[in-house]
Design a protein around this motif. Sequence first.
Motif, PDB file in Angstrom:
ATOM      1  N   SER A  37      40.998  42.321  43.386  1.00 48.02           N
ATOM      2  CA  SER A  37      42.166  41.599  42.878  1.00 48.02           C
ATOM      3  C   SER A  37      41.676  40.509  41.944  1.00 48.02           C
ATOM      4  CB  SER A  37      42.958  40.964  44.031  1.00 48.02           C
ATOM      5  OG  SER A  37      43.510  41.942  44.866  1.00 48.02           O
ATOM      6  N   VAL A  38      42.119  40.576  40.698  1.00 48.03           N
ATOM      7  CA  VAL A  38      41.813  39.539  39.716  1.00 48.03           C
ATOM      8  C   VAL A  38      43.031  38.621  39.664  1.00 48.03           C
ATOM      9  CG1 VAL A  38      41.232  39.025  37.317  1.00 48.03           C
ATOM     10  CG2 VAL A  38      40.424  41.166  38.353  1.00 48.03           C
ATOM     11  N   ILE A  39      42.839  37.378  40.061  1.00 48.00           N
ATOM     12  CA  ILE A  39      43.946  36.420  40.100  1.00 48.00           C
ATOM     13  C   ILE A  39      43.857  35.502  38.887  1.00 48.00           C
ATOM     14  CG2 ILE A  39      44.993  34.521  41.407  1.00 48.00           C
ATOM     15  CD1 ILE A  39      43.816  35.911  43.956  1.00 48.00           C
ATOM     16  N   ILE A  40      44.937  35.471  38.124  1.00 51.20           N
ATOM     17  CA  ILE A  40      45.001  34.617  36.935  1.00 51.20           C
ATOM     18  C   ILE A  40      46.068  33.548  37.144  1.00 51.20           C
ATOM     19  CG2 ILE A  40      45.420  34.495  34.447  1.00 51.20           C
ATOM     20  CD1 ILE A  40      44.614  37.429  34.231  1.00 51.20           C
ATOM     21  N   PRO A  41      45.657  32.316  37.433  1.00 55.51           N
ATOM     22  CA  PRO A  41      46.633  31.230  37.458  1.00 55.51           C
ATOM     23  C   PRO A  41      46.874  30.792  36.012  1.00 55.51           C
ATOM     24  CG  PRO A  41      44.461  30.426  38.103  1.00 55.51           C
ATOM     25  CD  PRO A  41      44.314  31.889  37.807  1.00 55.51           C
TER      26      PRO A  41
ATOM     27  N   ARG B 132      44.358  37.197  25.432  1.00 55.08           N
ATOM     28  CA  ARG B 132      42.908  37.427  25.273  1.00 55.08           C
ATOM     29  C   ARG B 132      42.255  37.709  26.626  1.00 55.08           C
ATOM     30  NH1 ARG B 132      39.971  32.578  23.431  1.00 55.08           N
ATOM     31  NH2 ARG B 132      38.652  33.051  25.147  1.00 55.08           N
ATOM     32  N   ALA B 133      42.656  36.967  27.660  1.00 56.58           N
ATOM     33  CA  ALA B 133      42.129  37.203  29.008  1.00 56.58           C
ATOM     34  C   ALA B 133      42.497  38.609  29.474  1.00 56.58           C
ATOM     35  CB  ALA B 133      42.672  36.159  29.982  1.00 56.58           C
ATOM     36  N   LEU B 134      43.737  39.021  29.240  1.00 55.36           N
ATOM     37  CA  LEU B 134      44.177  40.361  29.637  1.00 55.36           C
ATOM     38  C   LEU B 134      43.484  41.448  28.819  1.00 55.36           C
ATOM     39  CD1 LEU B 134      47.942  39.539  30.236  1.00 55.36           C
ATOM     40  CD2 LEU B 134      46.230  40.089  31.980  1.00 55.36           C
ATOM     41  N   ASP B 135      43.261  41.189  27.537  1.00 60.74           N
ATOM     42  CA  ASP B 135      42.494  42.143  26.712  1.00 60.74           C
ATOM     43  C   ASP B 135      41.120  42.394  27.322  1.00 60.74           C
ATOM     44  OD1 ASP B 135      44.465  42.531  24.763  1.00 60.74           O
ATOM     45  OD2 ASP B 135      43.641  40.988  23.417  1.00 60.74           O
ATOM     46  N   SER B 136      40.479  41.344  27.817  1.00 56.05           N
ATOM     47  CA  SER B 136      39.145  41.508  28.397  1.00 56.05           C
ATOM     48  C   SER B 136      39.198  42.346  29.674  1.00 56.05           C
ATOM     49  CB  SER B 136      38.478  40.146  28.658  1.00 56.05           C
ATOM     50  OG  SER B 136      38.976  39.505  29.813  1.00 56.05           O
ATOM     51  N   LEU B 137      40.309  42.299  30.387  1.00 54.76           N
ATOM     52  CA  LEU B 137      40.456  43.136  31.571  1.00 54.76           C
ATOM     53  C   LEU B 137      40.691  44.599  31.191  1.00 54.76           C
ATOM     54  CD1 LEU B 137      42.553  40.828  33.928  1.00 54.76           C
ATOM     55  CD2 LEU B 137      40.093  41.312  34.005  1.00 54.76           C
ATOM     56  N   CYS B 138      41.415  44.824  30.105  1.00 62.90           N
ATOM     57  CA  CYS B 138      41.636  46.194  29.627  1.00 62.90           C
ATOM     58  C   CYS B 138      40.319  46.875  29.265  1.00 62.90           C
ATOM     59  CB  CYS B 138      42.551  46.188  28.409  1.00 62.90           C
ATOM     60  SG  CYS B 138      44.265  45.742  28.754  1.00 62.90           S
ATOM     61  N   LEU B 139      39.323  46.097  28.863  1.00 65.75           N
ATOM     62  CA  LEU B 139      38.032  46.644  28.424  1.00 65.75           C
ATOM     63  C   LEU B 139      37.006  46.787  29.545  1.00 65.75           C
ATOM     64  CD1 LEU B 139      37.707  44.635  25.087  1.00 65.75           C
ATOM     65  CD2 LEU B 139      38.396  47.034  25.368  1.00 65.75           C
ATOM     66  N   GLN B 140      37.368  46.447  30.773  1.00 70.30           N
ATOM     67  CA  GLN B 140      36.405  46.520  31.870  1.00 70.30           C
ATOM     68  C   GLN B 140      35.927  47.951  32.099  1.00 70.30           C
ATOM     69  OE1 GLN B 140      35.026  43.811  33.836  1.00 70.30           O
ATOM     70  NE2 GLN B 140      35.829  43.000  31.907  1.00 70.30           N
ATOM     71  N   THR B 141      34.637  48.106  32.386  1.00 71.92           N
ATOM     72  CA  THR B 141      34.087  49.423  32.695  1.00 71.92           C
ATOM     73  C   THR B 141      34.511  49.870  34.091  1.00 71.92           C
ATOM     74  OG1 THR B 141      32.031  48.388  33.468  1.00 71.92           O
ATOM     75  CG2 THR B 141      32.079  49.162  31.185  1.00 71.92           C
TER      76      THR B 141
ATOM     77  N   ARG C 250      31.662  42.821  33.746  1.00 71.57           N
ATOM     78  CA  ARG C 250      31.757  41.701  34.679  1.00 71.57           C
ATOM     79  C   ARG C 250      32.113  42.166  36.091  1.00 71.57           C
ATOM     80  NH1 ARG C 250      32.802  38.604  38.725  1.00 71.57           N
ATOM     81  NH2 ARG C 250      33.595  36.530  38.373  1.00 71.57           N
ATOM     82  N   ILE C 251      33.197  42.926  36.225  1.00 73.04           N
ATOM     83  CA  ILE C 251      33.627  43.362  37.557  1.00 73.04           C
ATOM     84  C   ILE C 251      32.655  44.398  38.117  1.00 73.04           C
ATOM     85  CG2 ILE C 251      35.478  44.453  38.890  1.00 73.04           C
ATOM     86  CD1 ILE C 251      37.481  43.194  36.910  1.00 73.04           C
ATOM     87  N   GLU C 252      32.223  45.322  37.307  1.00 73.34           N
ATOM     88  CA  GLU C 252      31.256  46.344  37.754  1.00 73.34           C
ATOM     89  C   GLU C 252      29.980  45.693  38.287  1.00 73.34           C
ATOM     90  OE1 GLU C 252      28.441  49.852  35.860  1.00 73.34           O
ATOM     91  OE2 GLU C 252      30.213  49.222  34.739  1.00 73.34           O
ATOM     92  N   ASN C 253      29.422  44.770  37.544  1.00 73.33           N
ATOM     93  CA  ASN C 253      28.187  44.093  37.977  1.00 73.33           C
ATOM     94  C   ASN C 253      28.409  43.308  39.276  1.00 73.33           C
ATOM     95  OD1 ASN C 253      26.673  45.074  35.844  1.00 73.33           O
ATOM     96  ND2 ASN C 253      26.995  43.263  34.574  1.00 73.33           N
ATOM     97  N   ALA C 254      29.561  42.694  39.411  1.00 70.63           N
ATOM     98  CA  ALA C 254      29.846  41.928  40.624  1.00 70.63           C
ATOM     99  C   ALA C 254      29.899  42.853  41.843  1.00 70.63           C
ATOM    100  CB  ALA C 254      31.160  41.164  40.469  1.00 70.63           C
TER     101      ALA C 254
END
Length: 178
Positions: A8-12, A22-31, A106-110
């Motif tokens: 779960s990615v929480i964006i306050p 821009r933050a959401l664009d970066s999530l669309c590009l996650q591997t 980012r999420i994959e590496n985590a």
Amino acid sequence: MHINKLVSVIIPTYKGSDTIGRALDSLCLQTFKDFEVVIVDDNGKNTSEQIKTEAVVKKYQTKLLIQYVPHEKNKNGAAARNTGFKKSNGKYICFLDDDDIYLRKRIENAIVNIEKYKCDFIFCSVLIQRNGKLVQIIKPKINSDVQKELLLNTGLFGTGSNIFFRKEVYVNVGGFNE
């Protein structure tokens, strides 16, 4: 709609209608794709900023699994994070500030590292950019006593967008102090 996702990615968000796209664009590009996004709008319902933020978020509803949760009135960032957590379904939790972005892996590496090292909580460095140029890298400052550094708030993280943890950690800590 209740769909279990691994992360779960929480964006306050507060006054972030100009940057949240821009933050959401970066999530669309996650591997890594097995995640949900919980956006907690802390602008207050029916304010001009909430209406603008909601319009931006709607553009991403077909690209990402998003829960959009507007607060009735402005509370604060800690309250927004707590609300996001309560709405989250993931085994893992991470936060993304509305003016930050995640690098593609980012999420994959985590996920890989939290599983590999069998830990409850991980964090990474932060890259600071201005006008598209890298101006600073904030590396977590780890000495021998991480708990002491956390308690003394020595600037260990640099931002909330670089932490990643198992859901139980948040439960055990009791959330953020509002």
